[in-house]
Each structure stands twice: as C-alpha cells, then as structure tokens.
Design a protein around this motif. Sequence first.
Motif, PDB file in Angstrom:
ATOM      1  N   PHE A 168       0.535  -1.218  -0.075  1.00 13.48           N
ATOM      2  CA  PHE A 168      -0.065   0.271   0.394  1.00 13.48           C
ATOM      3  C   PHE A 168       1.193   1.492   0.439  1.00 13.48           C
ATOM      4  O   PHE A 168       0.606   2.291  -0.446  1.00 13.48           O
ATOM      5  N   ASP A 169       1.679   1.047   1.083  1.00  8.54           N
ATOM      6  CA  ASP A 169       2.635   2.117   0.821  1.00  8.54           C
ATOM      7  C   ASP A 169       3.387   3.049  -0.410  1.00  8.54           C
ATOM      8  O   ASP A 169       3.723   4.363  -0.741  1.00  8.54           O
ATOM      9  N   LEU A 174      12.812  -3.342  -2.614  1.00  6.93           N
ATOM     10  CA  LEU A 174      13.513  -4.053  -1.149  1.00  6.93           C
ATOM     11  C   LEU A 174      12.750  -3.982  -0.286  1.00  6.93           C
ATOM     12  O   LEU A 174      12.713  -3.062   0.843  1.00  6.93           O
ATOM     13  N   PRO A 175      12.083  -4.640  -0.028  1.00  8.02           N
ATOM     14  CA  PRO A 175      10.851  -4.821   1.245  1.00  8.02           C
ATOM     15  C   PRO A 175      10.841  -5.009   2.905  1.00  8.02           C
ATOM     16  O   PRO A 175      11.764  -5.819   2.768  1.00  8.02           O
ATOM     17  N   GLY A 176      10.912  -4.596   3.449  1.00 13.67           N
ATOM     18  CA  GLY A 176      11.216  -5.194   5.298  1.00 13.67           C
ATOM     19  C   GLY A 176      12.059  -4.274   5.586  1.00 13.67           C
ATOM     20  O   GLY A 176      12.028  -3.500   5.005  1.00 13.67           O
ATOM     21  N   ASP A 177      13.021  -4.813   6.600  1.00 12.22           N
ATOM     22  CA  ASP A 177      13.942  -4.124   7.243  1.00 12.22           C
ATOM     23  C   ASP A 177      15.248  -4.023   6.609  1.00 12.22           C
ATOM     24  O   ASP A 177      15.781  -6.059   6.255  1.00 12.22           O
ATOM     25  N   ASN A 183       5.423   1.590   5.899  1.00  7.49           N
ATOM     26  CA  ASN A 183       4.772   1.027   7.092  1.00  7.49           C
ATOM     27  C   ASN A 183       5.130   2.107   7.963  1.00  7.49           C
ATOM     28  O   ASN A 183       5.328   1.399   9.181  1.00  7.49           O
ATOM     29  N   LYS A 184       4.481   2.893   7.335  1.00  8.97           N
ATOM     30  CA  LYS A 184       4.015   4.217   8.447  1.00  8.97           C
ATOM     31  C   LYS A 184       3.014   3.384   9.519  1.00  8.97           C
ATOM     32  O   LYS A 184       2.709   4.842  10.804  1.00  8.97           O
ATOM     33  N   VAL A 185       2.664   3.044   9.507  1.00  8.34           N
ATOM     34  CA  VAL A 185       1.342   2.623  10.226  1.00  8.34           C
ATOM     35  C   VAL A 185       1.498   2.481  11.750  1.00  8.34           C
ATOM     36  O   VAL A 185       1.490   2.074  13.071  1.00  8.34           O
ATOM     37  N   ARG A 186       2.668   1.712  11.472  1.00 10.12           N
ATOM     38  CA  ARG A 186       3.975   1.268  12.231  1.00 10.12           C
ATOM     39  C   ARG A 186       4.641   1.962  13.452  1.00 10.12           C
ATOM     40  O   ARG A 186       5.214   2.413  14.514  1.00 10.12           O
ATOM     41  N   HIS A 187       5.190   2.274  12.494  1.00  9.00           N
ATOM     42  CA  HIS A 187       6.556   3.741  12.864  1.00  9.00           C
ATOM     43  C   HIS A 187       6.438   4.812  13.396  1.00  9.00           C
ATOM     44  O   HIS A 187       7.140   5.288  13.500  1.00  9.00           O
TER      45      HIS A 187
END
Length: 324
Positions: free
Chosen positions: A90-91, A108-111, A140-144
Amino acid sequence: MLSKIAYKLHSGKNNKLAYMTKNYLLQLVPDCFFRKRLSRVLSSLDTRSDKDYIMRRVDYCCKLLPGAHLPEDAPAVGKRDKRWHKVYWFDSVECTRWFDPKLRWVFLPGDINFIPEVPSIVKSRPVEGDNANGVLLKLNKVRHFIFVKDEIPFREKKDVVVFRGKVKDKEQRVRFFEQYFCHPMCDLGDISRNYREHAEWRVDKMTIRDHLRYKFILALEGNDVASNLKWVMSSNSVAVMPRPTCETWFMEGTLKPDYHYIEIRPDFSDLEDKLSYYIEHPEEAEAISHHANEYVEQFKDKERERLISLLVMDKYFRMTGQKQ
C-alpha cells in the motif's frame, strides 16, 4: 483473549484496520487520476517558501547521482507484486501510482540493514558508508510513524528507564537485558513469543500511555531502527539509546546526541551515570525533550510529506536515466 483485545484498543498505536480500509478504498481510484496531476504537484515546489528545506530532505533520502545503473531485469513499477507485506504494498503504491507504470525500479520491502548493490527503494538503510543505493521512502508508516500527545510533565514522571519490545534474536537488546534486567533504574520486559532461553524476561505488552509515565524510554535497534523512537521523541519523556546505525524516512542519522536524545555507549556502560545526571539536572533533560519535539514537527505536514515522497521517486527515475 480479552486482555489482548483491550491492549489493541488502548495501545496508543495507529489503527491498522482503519489504515487497511482506507487503502483498499483508495485502490478504487484509477491510477490515471494521479498521473494527470503529477506535473502540477511537482511544479508546486517552485512556489513554496520551504523549497530549500524540501530539497535537502529529497537529497538526503535519495543520494543517487546521474548515471546510476539499474539491472536490465528490474521490474516496472506498474507490475505490483502482492506477495509483499500489505503495508509495504500500500505505501509503495501510494507513491508509484503517480508515475508512468513502465518506469523500472528495484524495491526491497522489509527491514534492510545493508547497502543494496543496485539503486533500490527501501524503508531503512545503514547510516555509515556510501549508502546512496539505499533510497529511502516512507514505508510501513502505520507502524513506524506514531506521534503522541503527552500531558505528563517530565518532572512528574518516574526516575526510571523503561523498555517493552521483542528481544528474541535482537543482539543489541539481548546484551542490554543481560546487563540491566534486574537494575533498580530499569523497568525492562520482553514481549517475544516462545523465547524459552530467558523466560524470566517475558512480560505482557505495555501501552504507549503507560510508557509515558517514565522520564526515560529506551530506544534500542532491533532488525534495523528502533521503531518506538518517533513517538518517544514526540513525548515529554526522553529517548535513551546508542548512536543509531540504521535510518529511515525519519533521518535518524541527522539526530544530535544529547540534544535530541540521551546517548549511551554501544556497550551501555555509562547508562547509570547518564540517567543519574539527567535526574539531577531535569532542565537539561527537558531541553532535550523540547528539541526532540521540534524535530518531530517536520514530519506532520501531510501535503509536504507527499510532495517530498514524489520528488524522491522522481529523482530516482531521473538519476537512473529513465526521465529527463
């Protein structure tokens, strides 16, 4: 089960259901609606009084220079892989749908705690070294990206540093717990599941509001950045951490030690001295909290954040020779 539901309702974190619902609804809007507006939105930069600030942000997140090379098999941005974690999907779509779907990228999604070999869109990258191939986007702005309204003055909080987070397989956090789990100036707890090696560390989750009762909140990196750092820096408490080794859209690499947060050594050996000093000098701790609050404010302008994101992607395409 009831305790888990209560935690989700009162944790203080972003509402993921609302986030997902909003983004599913946005998928109903045709991409052509955004592509027609792109030129106008990008050109609005020239009329803004904060143009220089915006370009500093763009150039920090995207350090690529002309001639950056993408591999021939780099996929088109319009070829969206739904196998990605939904929030990354989504982001990224929120930004890429403004551009020609034939433009190519590496995502590259993820950490990501390493520097990619080719120019890549990432959520996180190492601070040190030539990290230009790691192009930061707000992912991942909903988490960060959580900010809080803290009504408890610093001097009314507990003289303790608090931490709740997953410790399993997080090297820095394991070392800290081994040194300080029973220390009287620390309130520590591991919320990892099935971590049998140190069962005594295991505790239930703590809401953000409960964290705010403490003067000091530990921000320890896990797989990449410390995800709690944004909301800690928006509070009246003070973040305590070693100097960041990874950074995201929040530009952790620009934070000033003992100005935006209390810096402790990588081996944590000065923790007690640092906490004692700021307990005895509350005005200095309050100044750090104030500076942190000021830093956070720059990320709250939604229109400007969108413009910076689009400019970062536009620069990525230009530096890789796909746009003039």
